[in-house]
Design a protein around this motif. Sequence first.
Motif, PDB file in Angstrom:
ATOM      1  N   ARG A 128     -17.722  83.231 -44.888  1.00  0.00           N
ATOM      2  CA  ARG A 128     -17.666  81.923 -44.224  1.00  0.00           C
ATOM      3  C   ARG A 128     -17.978  82.049 -42.733  1.00  0.00           C
ATOM      4  O   ARG A 128     -18.697  81.205 -42.166  1.00  0.00           O
ATOM      5  N   THR A 139     -25.191  76.484 -43.388  1.00  0.00           N
ATOM      6  CA  THR A 139     -23.954  75.730 -43.539  1.00  0.00           C
ATOM      7  C   THR A 139     -24.129  74.568 -44.493  1.00  0.00           C
ATOM      8  O   THR A 139     -23.267  74.308 -45.346  1.00  0.00           O
ATOM      9  N   LEU A 160     -16.002  77.749 -50.486  1.00  0.00           N
ATOM     10  CA  LEU A 160     -16.994  77.182 -49.577  1.00  0.00           C
ATOM     11  C   LEU A 160     -16.659  75.752 -49.148  1.00  0.00           C
ATOM     12  O   LEU A 160     -17.252  75.249 -48.196  1.00  0.00           O
ATOM     13  N   LEU A 163     -15.889  74.772 -45.497  1.00  0.00           N
ATOM     14  CA  LEU A 163     -16.935  74.511 -44.500  1.00  0.00           C
ATOM     15  C   LEU A 163     -17.265  73.034 -44.363  1.00  0.00           C
ATOM     16  O   LEU A 163     -18.056  72.665 -43.492  1.00  0.00           O
TER      17      LEU A 163
END
Length: 360
Positions: A128, A139, A160, A163
């Motif tokens: 990450r 991203t 994930l 994010l």
Amino acid sequence: MLALRRVSKHVRFLPKCSHGGHWSRLAPVTYGSILAIAATLSVNEREAKCETPCATGGAVSAVFVSDTNGIEYDCVLSRYWSWVRDRMRVFLRSIYLLLNFSVPLASAPLAFLACDDEHRSWWWAILRDCIRRAGPCSTKLAQWMGTRPDLFPMEVVEELSDLQARAYHHSAWETRSVLASNFAGAAAGLNLLLAPGQELGSGSVASVYKGTLVHGKNADGSDKMHEVAVKVIHPGVRSSIDSDLYLMRAVANFLTAVLPFDPLSLSETLEEFAKLMNLQLDMRREAAALHRFSASFAFHPHLRFPVPVKNWVTRDVLVESFEAGPPVSDFLPSRACRVPKLGNDADRTKLAKLGLDAVL
């Protein structure tokens, strides 16, 4: 080339040194600086000629005729230098990405073969961080993967999904610089919470802050304070996206040429992704979308959208009303926490129906 001719007249006045003094060592730098300045002046002259309106009908055309070869030569040099600069930037970008992802790539077999949750969590944290440093395209791809449990394992989706609101975050100094360049002296009336940990969130192309804005006057003549959310584009994000898209197109073209079939339609998919990324780089588009949503759902009793503040929207900054409320993710269970932070089954059912009704 007119600037080169003018500067060349002054070159002979530079002091000479036949016994190897300071000027003999500085001569290459000095002459290089002169040529760089002359090249800049030449470009400015060419742009001025191209942008000067032709009031007399013959003056500007006479300038072009008298120096046509020089102007064409300057245009070729400018295009060539732009090509070299772009390719060098892409090359350096590819080296950076390779070094950035080298650690998670090299440690992936060890982390997953160990079958140890502690080591796997450590590996995901490193990945990450590398994705955050890699820039907006990486991203955005990771954010997309974090919303597709139908395509990826649940572990990938949940790791994930962090994010979505905690991507790369630029510094407070860069935020102040962007605000000053967009609003000049008026930025003094915008007070943001810029301390680490106080930001509302950070996405692939922008960071979001909470603050107060002095906008308008009260009935008694005092300043009217508004609670606002401010979205600021990451500095340098546009050049980063251009370089990454160039690399991704090169990889897609190579795979399309090598593979006997293209089940994913890589080129078409990549162009859609590029269009999506470029649309997010103008905050004025988002402001227009918010106005449209507000108008479309004006009579809905349970839906409300942030309202952009007039005269406080630019290409790089969006100032909008702050709407308090918990994120939807707090109502959903996760692999780490099977019990949601907020609500029960009835609340989640109402929320799902509300979202479905809004979409339909």
